[in-house]
Design an enzyme around this catalytic site. Structure first.
Site, mmCIF file in Angstrom:
data_model
loop_
_atom_site.group_PDB
_atom_site.id
_atom_site.type_symbol
_atom_site.label_atom_id
_atom_site.label_comp_id
_atom_site.label_asym_id
_atom_site.label_seq_id
_atom_site.Cartn_x
_atom_site.Cartn_y
_atom_site.Cartn_z
ATOM 1 N N ASP A 13 1.856 4.091 2.654
ATOM 2 C CA ASP A 13 0.812 4.925 2.042
ATOM 3 C C ASP A 13 1.401 6.036 1.170
ATOM 4 O O ASP A 13 1.515 5.870 -0.046
ATOM 5 C CB ASP A 13 -0.131 5.484 3.121
ATOM 6 C CG ASP A 13 -1.536 5.769 2.596
ATOM 7 O OD1 ASP A 13 -1.806 5.476 1.415
ATOM 8 O OD2 ASP A 13 -2.378 6.268 3.372
ATOM 9 N N ASP A 14 1.757 7.165 1.787
ATOM 10 C CA ASP A 14 2.324 8.308 1.053
ATOM 11 C C ASP A 14 3.562 8.781 1.816
ATOM 12 O O ASP A 14 3.521 9.792 2.529
ATOM 13 C CB ASP A 14 1.279 9.423 0.944
ATOM 14 C CG ASP A 14 0.036 8.968 0.207
ATOM 15 O OD1 ASP A 14 0.077 8.902 -1.027
ATOM 16 O OD2 ASP A 14 -0.958 8.630 0.884
ATOM 17 N N GLU A 42 -11.099 3.689 5.983
ATOM 18 C CA GLU A 42 -10.050 4.596 6.478
ATOM 19 C C GLU A 42 -10.797 5.725 7.197
ATOM 20 O O GLU A 42 -10.761 5.828 8.419
ATOM 21 C CB GLU A 42 -9.199 5.128 5.316
ATOM 22 C CG GLU A 42 -8.146 6.161 5.728
ATOM 23 C CD GLU A 42 -7.431 6.815 4.527
ATOM 24 O OE1 GLU A 42 -7.966 6.783 3.398
ATOM 25 O OE2 GLU A 42 -6.328 7.378 4.745
ATOM 26 N N HIS A 71 1.314 4.741 -2.581
ATOM 27 C CA HIS A 71 0.945 5.508 -3.784
ATOM 28 C C HIS A 71 2.209 6.161 -4.320
ATOM 29 O O HIS A 71 2.831 6.964 -3.613
ATOM 30 C CB HIS A 71 -0.073 6.587 -3.440
ATOM 31 C CG HIS A 71 -1.311 6.044 -2.778
ATOM 32 N ND1 HIS A 71 -2.477 5.801 -3.474
ATOM 33 C CD2 HIS A 71 -1.557 5.672 -1.497
ATOM 34 C CE1 HIS A 71 -3.389 5.314 -2.651
ATOM 35 N NE2 HIS A 71 -2.855 5.225 -1.440
ATOM 36 N N HIS A 128 -9.490 0.964 -1.265
ATOM 37 C CA HIS A 128 -9.453 1.642 0.021
ATOM 38 C C HIS A 128 -10.867 1.600 0.606
ATOM 39 O O HIS A 128 -11.839 1.919 -0.094
ATOM 40 C CB HIS A 128 -9.061 3.115 -0.152
ATOM 41 C CG HIS A 128 -7.601 3.353 -0.416
ATOM 42 N ND1 HIS A 128 -6.912 2.733 -1.411
ATOM 43 C CD2 HIS A 128 -6.719 4.178 0.212
ATOM 44 C CE1 HIS A 128 -5.652 3.153 -1.381
ATOM 45 N NE2 HIS A 128 -5.507 4.032 -0.411
ATOM 46 N N HIS A 167 0.858 -1.196 0.000
ATOM 47 C CA HIS A 167 0.000 0.000 0.000
ATOM 48 C C HIS A 167 0.890 1.240 0.000
ATOM 49 O O HIS A 167 1.278 1.744 1.047
ATOM 50 C CB HIS A 167 -0.931 -0.025 1.221
ATOM 51 C CG HIS A 167 -1.918 1.097 1.277
ATOM 52 N ND1 HIS A 167 -3.049 1.070 2.080
ATOM 53 C CD2 HIS A 167 -1.957 2.295 0.644
ATOM 54 C CE1 HIS A 167 -3.723 2.189 1.936
ATOM 55 N NE2 HIS A 167 -3.085 2.965 1.085
HETATM 56 N N1 HPA Z 1 -6.554 7.435 1.046
HETATM 57 C C1 HPA Z 1 -7.232 7.695 -0.073
HETATM 58 N N2 HPA Z 1 -6.644 8.121 -1.181
HETATM 59 C C2 HPA Z 1 -5.326 8.286 -1.183
HETATM 60 C C3 HPA Z 1 -4.580 8.049 -0.058
HETATM 61 C C4 HPA Z 1 -5.224 7.579 1.106
HETATM 62 O O1 HPA Z 1 -4.631 7.313 2.171
HETATM 63 N N3 HPA Z 1 -3.304 8.320 -0.396
HETATM 64 C C5 HPA Z 1 -3.284 8.697 -1.692
HETATM 65 N N4 HPA Z 1 -4.525 8.691 -2.171
HETATM 66 ZN ZN ZN Z 2 -3.688 4.821 0.393
#
Ligand code: HPA
Ligand code: ZN
Length: 345
Positions: free
Chosen positions: A283-284, A205, A24, A202, A22
């Site tokens: 994630d990012d 969250e 991006h 996703h 996971h």
């Molecule tokens: N959630 C949803 N979209 C996203 C995320 C995330 O954590 N990171 C990059 N796009």
């Molecule tokens: Zn994500």
């Protein structure tokens, strides 16, 4: 297993082989590269310096992050930009002992600015090939649809990507979750499954547990990205555990986007204890304070009930959840056993 000090445990977390599932790729765009590409491509940025940009990384929720994340991605224009972006990630992943990475990309963020989808995919695929050849990382791409846009756009994006079908293994669903339930994308996920693509989304969250259930029921996803809000529905937790549906959890992201106030309040230990196939991911990483090893080390520092057994379980789960054949998984499991055996000796 002898008792390890917390310092030895952190070293083991860093050293253990792991898969990242996971991440991006646009979220691995570091401020320095944003400025370098902005200059190279003649893109104006509303920030005077790397420091000023970094200072803007104070998020209150998912949307406040996405606004800055899409602005950052605006410097990506050429095939070479996408190659450089992904290659920089793979170098960091190799340093974190990631042996396999399935990385997300958001083509609509780029095609909306006139970038041809083939340039996006070819640049990323080139980096994947080089990561495999030079870093020995199994590197795969998952094409994500932006859920704040209509399903028709997602359908058109999937069709436009088909000339490069061999370069991606699956599809996912990201961007603003609330108000955009999985069932909005029923047709495009059905089409993806028909094409033999893996499917993930996703869910849970910021969105409610019902979105996790509809991602399973309607989209028939094989993994849930995030999914932490399943804990609000014990029957759903049981269902996820019984089927070993993987959850790709992202601890630092959850704190930065205010899903949990602090890492010490993160509920990953409960998810693990419930028998879920939980994994740890970044994630990012350029926006949330670190790459996958940073997520592991900070999480274990904040939660003293997590120890050697949980470390090994999380790495094993990442292999179990990966989209690769059983023989490859067995090879990784052996490496994992060796690293833990050496730590116990
Ligand atoms: N959630 C949803 N979209 C996203 C995320 C995330 O954590 N990171 C990059 N796009
Ligand atoms: Zn994500």
């Amino acid at each position: 297993m002898k008792d390890l000090s917390r310092t030895e445990l952190a070293a083991l977390l860093r050293r253990m082989p792991k898969a990242e599932l996971h991440m991006h790729v646009e979220g691995s765009l570091e401020p320095e590269l944003i400025f370098r590409l902005a200059e190279r491509n003649g893109v104006a940025l509303p920030y005077a310096s790397v420091e000023a940009l970094r200072a803007a990384y104070a998020f209150t929720d998912l949307q406040s992050f996405l606004d800055i994340y899409y602005a950052g991605a605006s410097v990506l224009l050429k095939e070479a930009d996408f190659f450089e972006l992904a290659w920089a990630y793979f170098e960091r992943a190799a340093a974190d002992n990631v042996v396999h990475a399935e990385i997300f990309f958001d083509p609509q963020t780029h095609t909306a600015r006139g970038v041809p989808i083939g340039d996006v995919i070819q640049g990323l695929a080139h980096a994947c090939r080089r990561a495999h050849a030079e870093l020995r990382i199994g590197a795969k791409l998952i094409l994500c649809f932006l859920r704040h846009l209509p399903e028709e756009d997602a359908l058109a994006t999937l069709e436009a990507a088909l000339p490069w079908r061999e370069h991606f293994i699956g599809v996912g669903l990201d961007s603003s979750e609330r108000g955009h339930p999985p069932e909005k994308f029923a047709r495009v996920f059905a089409r993806a499954r028909e094409l033999g693509l893996h499917v993930v989304a996703h869910a849970g969250e910021e969105g409610p547990p019902e979105y996790i259930a509809s991602a399973l029921d309607v989209l028939q996803v094989e993994r849930i990205d995030h999914g932490v809000r399943c804990l609000e529905d014990p029957a759903l937790v049981q269902r996820l555990a019984a089927r070993r549906v993987p959850l790709t959890v992202c601890p630092l992201s959850n704190v930065k986007l205010c899903v949990y106030p602090t890492l010490a309040q993160h509920r990953l230990p409960e998810l693990l204890a419930a028998g879920l196939c939980v994994t740890v991911n970044s994630d990012d990483p350029a926006y949330f304070g670190g790459y996958v090893n940073q997520n592991f080390v900070e999480l274990f520092e904040a939660l003293p009930q997590l120890g050697v057994a949980q470390a090994k379980q999380l790495a094993a789960n990442s292999f179990e959840a990966a989209f690769v054949d059983a023989a490859t998984k067995a090879g990784w499991r052996q490496q994992l056993d060796e690293v833990f055996a050496a730590a116990a000796a």
